[in-house]
Design a protein around this motif. Structure first.
Motif, PDB file in Angstrom:
ATOM      1  N   LEU B 366       0.824  -1.206   0.000  1.00 15.68           N
ATOM      2  CA  LEU B 366       0.000   0.000   0.000  1.00 15.68           C
ATOM      3  C   LEU B 366       0.860   1.258   0.000  1.00 15.68           C
ATOM      4  N   ILE B 367       1.701   1.413   1.010  1.00 19.19           N
ATOM      5  CA  ILE B 367       2.462   2.664   1.126  1.00 19.19           C
ATOM      6  C   ILE B 367       3.588   2.482   2.122  1.00 19.19           C
ATOM      7  N   ARG B 368       4.567   3.366   2.083  1.00 24.90           N
ATOM      8  CA  ARG B 368       5.667   3.247   3.034  1.00 24.90           C
ATOM      9  C   ARG B 368       6.183   4.619   3.464  1.00 24.90           C
ATOM     10  N   ASN B 369       7.187   4.571   4.316  1.00 27.22           N
ATOM     11  CA  ASN B 369       7.842   5.776   4.832  1.00 27.22           C
ATOM     12  C   ASN B 369       6.843   6.685   5.552  1.00 27.22           C
ATOM     13  N   VAL B 370       7.044   7.995   5.448  1.00 28.57           N
ATOM     14  CA  VAL B 370       6.248   8.923   6.257  1.00 28.57           C
ATOM     15  C   VAL B 370       4.743   8.750   6.047  1.00 28.57           C
ATOM     16  N   GLU B 411       1.460  18.210   3.098  1.00 30.15           N
ATOM     17  CA  GLU B 411       0.299  18.191   2.197  1.00 30.15           C
ATOM     18  C   GLU B 411       0.467  17.128   1.121  1.00 30.15           C
ATOM     19  N   SER B 412       1.648  17.115   0.508  1.00 29.35           N
ATOM     20  CA  SER B 412       1.843  16.159  -0.583  1.00 29.35           C
ATOM     21  C   SER B 412       1.858  14.732  -0.062  1.00 29.35           C
ATOM     22  N   ARG B 413       2.344  14.533   1.164  1.00 30.53           N
ATOM     23  CA  ARG B 413       2.348  13.175   1.734  1.00 30.53           C
ATOM     24  C   ARG B 413       0.913  12.716   2.004  1.00 30.53           C
ATOM     25  N   LEU B 414       0.081  13.636   2.449  1.00 28.03           N
ATOM     26  CA  LEU B 414      -1.316  13.276   2.694  1.00 28.03           C
ATOM     27  C   LEU B 414      -2.048  12.988   1.375  1.00 28.03           C
ATOM     28  N   ILE B 415      -1.699  13.761   0.361  1.00 28.00           N
ATOM     29  CA  ILE B 415      -2.317  13.510  -0.955  1.00 28.00           C
ATOM     30  C   ILE B 415      -1.928  12.119  -1.452  1.00 28.00           C
ATOM     31  N   LEU B 416      -0.649  11.812  -1.323  1.00 25.80           N
ATOM     32  CA  LEU B 416      -0.176  10.494  -1.752  1.00 25.80           C
ATOM     33  C   LEU B 416      -0.917   9.394  -0.998  1.00 25.80           C
ATOM     34  N   LEU B 417      -1.034   9.573   0.306  1.00 28.70           N
ATOM     35  CA  LEU B 417      -1.730   8.579   1.129  1.00 28.70           C
ATOM     36  C   LEU B 417      -3.195   8.454   0.698  1.00 28.70           C
TER      37      LEU B 417
END
Lengths: 153, 451
Positions: B366-370, B411-417
């Motif tokens: 699904l996703i990794r890191n921050v 913001e961009s990390r939340l968008i990615l998530l």
């Protein structure tokens, strides 16, 4: 002993043919050739170039008797360069026409596979053609990479 | 009959789609003929050829500066001859950099970085240009549907249109989609993607895409790797036309060098024939990369390169402005609610692999890191306390998430998530509920496993 891969490039169809010469003042000229006829000894070769586009190359070859011919299988970029002395320059005879046309067709098929429409290359001038007969004195591996340009005979 | 023509009118011949020919001669008049891997148009009086190996052409030019090149129009296949005089070989400077980055990108894609590289940009004076009359037996072909050359539609209007779209974007999430949509609708760029630089990992992460079967959001690119990584590490635009021909050449070098380094796949389209990769930067700081691709070998001209670089600057400004724009202005409203009754019919398993710092959903990555750590924190607090709303501020203050103190790109990390969840696990959603605030919505039951 020449590498089989090189021999096949020189003797098979479906290859590009580039021809270069230089005039008496060492001013170079080039044109596309249509076909090369040689055997597995690569001792002699006949190079066919369109009359319409080879004026300077032929004039130089007639004067200096020196010719360079690069034959390449363009998909794999395996290439060989033949350099030699011009023995004769003549108009290709009618009996040579089918061979020249077959080579044109074979290369057009290869180009079509890699994105250049067949009909485009088939519209390239190829006849009448000069037949340039050369004695091959040097053979070079022209495949890009660390051995590019190395003499193999 | 020789027809003299200006060099700049045959600019298409220098797009690198059809390999050019170069003939040289040593001082004794012994000719040599070969393909030139790149003929670069400098101006009406000069071209540059790439020198990747010290070969016979190079040695001849050192003895005798005269050369003859034959170039082809990729649309009509008409041939032109250039009579050249070698002036100098540039080993650095703007011309070298422009030519080098293209070769570097090809080398990177074919796993030949450092081996296959530009040694020099050989500059030639063009003494004469002639159209090779009689080269084609029929009139030059009309542009093939596979090979159309699209010109400028309207430069200022296009810039105005894209700028307006960027300015209208309310947040980073919509800005990314709007930019790709605008490039598609105005310029007809059907395959495009935006990747943003992640300062924590040093990688680029795909945040939005258009025109691909799967979005590819979350895909990561190492700096220096492939077209995108090279554009990012060099902070330079890379425009490749006739990609297949370039790659064939690179693969030949790789094969002959005996290299076993694997190839790096092209950004998105496996059969792309042209690509334009633009680093989005502010001063010398990399914000991200905009990449567009096409199956048409001649799709992107010099005009697109210059123009999209300007648009890229606008996008970079917009992204940078919005990436800092997530602080809530209203006091957070954090209701404590009981967990919703789980729908036992829809149970999903979220697994956090601590050592790899990544999360899988039902066994699928699904996703990794921050962003992964953020998701785990939200889910944990939701399950433990029944919390449903969260703020950007509290995420920034949580040292366990590992956000950098400045330019955290939250913001961009939340968008990615959000986008990864939308693709892989739509039962779990992160929904903005106000400036700097968002809600966690969960349908069904989610089991959390930590390994």
């Amino acid at each position: 002993m020449l590498d089989e891969r090189i021999l096949r490039v020189a003797t098979d169809g479906g290859t590009s043919v580039l021809v270069g010469s230089a005039d008496a003042g060492a001013v170079p000229a080039c044109c596309r050739g249509i076909a090369v006829s040689t055997d597995r000894t690569l001792a002699r070769a006949t190079v066919y170039v369109p009359v319409a586009t080879s004026r300077d190359v032929i004039a130089n070859a007639a004067t200096t008797k020196k010719l360079a011919v690069m034959i390449t299988r363009v998909v794999e970029h395996v290439g060989v360069q033949l350099k030699g002395t011009v023995e004769a320059i003549r108009m290709a005879g009618a009996e040579e026409g089918p061979f020249v046309r077959r080579r044109l067709q074979e290369f057009a098929e290869v180009l079509d596979e890699i994105g250049l429409p067949r009909r485009v290359f088939l519209s390239v001038s190829h006849w009448p053609a000069f037949a340039v007969e050369i004695t091959v004195e040097e053979v070079f591996d022209q495949t890009p990479g660390p051995r590019a340009g190395s003499s193999i005979r | 009959m020789i027809q003299m023509i200006p060099l700049t009118t045959i600019w298409r011949c220098f797009q690198g789609v059809i390999p050019s020919i170069i003939a040289t001669s040593d001082s004794h008049g012994n000719p040599n003929v070969t393909y030139a891997s790149q003929v670069h148009l400098i101006d009406d009086g000069h071209v540059a050829l790439s020198r990747q190996f010290f070969n016979k052409t190079s040695r001849n030019l050192d003895e005798n500066p005269l050369a003859c090149a034959e170039v082809h129009d990729p649309v009509t296949f008409q041939s032109y001859r250039l009579h050249l005089k070698f002036l100098r070989s540039e080993k650095s400077g703007p011309l070298f950099d422009v030519m080098a980055v293209r070769i570097q990108a090809i080398a990177s894609v074919t796993g030949m970085s450092g081996v296959f590289r530009l040694i020099g940009a050989d500059v030639f004076e063009v003494l004469r240009v002639e159209k090779v009359e009689g080269f084609l037996t029929s009139a030059p072909a009309e542009p093939d549907e596979r090979m159309s050359m699209t010109g400028a539609r309207s430069e200022i209007r296009g810039l105005q249109y894209i700028s307006e779209q960027i300015n209208r974007a309310g947040d980073l999430d919509s800005l990314l989609d709007i930019v790709l949509e605008a490039l598609g609708s105005y310029f007809g760029f059907e395959h495009s993607m935006v990747l943003l630089a992640d300062e924590c990992t040093g990688r680029l992460v795909a945040m939005a895409s258009r025109g691909y079967g799967t979005s590819g959001v979350g895909a990561e690119v190492e700096p220096g790797q492939g077209l995108i990584g090279t554009a990012a590490s060099e902070l330079r635009v890379i425009r490749l036309t006739g990609i297949e021909a370039c790659l064939r050449y690179g693969r030949a070098v790789r094969r002959e060098s005996g290299s076993a380094t694997p190839e790096i796949p092209l950004p998105g389209l496996p059969d792309a024939q042209s690509a334009l990769v633009i680093p989005l930067k502010l001063c010398e700081r990399l914000i991200g990369v905009l990449a567009v691709e096409d199956r048409d070998a001649t799709r992107f001209g010099e005009w697109h390169e210059a123009y999209l670089e300007i648009i890229g600057n606008q996008i970079a400004l917009g992204i940078d402005r919005m990436a800092d724009d997530g602080e809530e202005t209203a006091p957070p409203r954090i209701p404590i609610a009981k967990p919703e009754p789980a729908d036992e019919g829809r149970r999903r398993t979220l697994t956090y692999y601590v050592n790899d710092d990544c999360i899988f959903i039902d066994g699928e990555y699904l996703i990794r890191n921050v962003p992964g750590r953020i998701l785990w924190k939200l889910m944990r607090e939701h399950q433990r306390d029944g919390r449903r709303e969260f703020t950007n501020r509290e995420l920034r203050l949580d040292p366990g998430l590992g956000l950098p103190p400045i330019k955290d790109n939250l913001e961009s990390r939340l968008i990615l998530l959000r986008r990864r969840l939308s693709e892989k696990c739509p039962d779990v959603r992160i929904v903005p509920v106000g400036r700097g605030r968002f809600a966690l919505e969960i349908d069904g039951a989610v089991e959390m496993v930590e390994r």
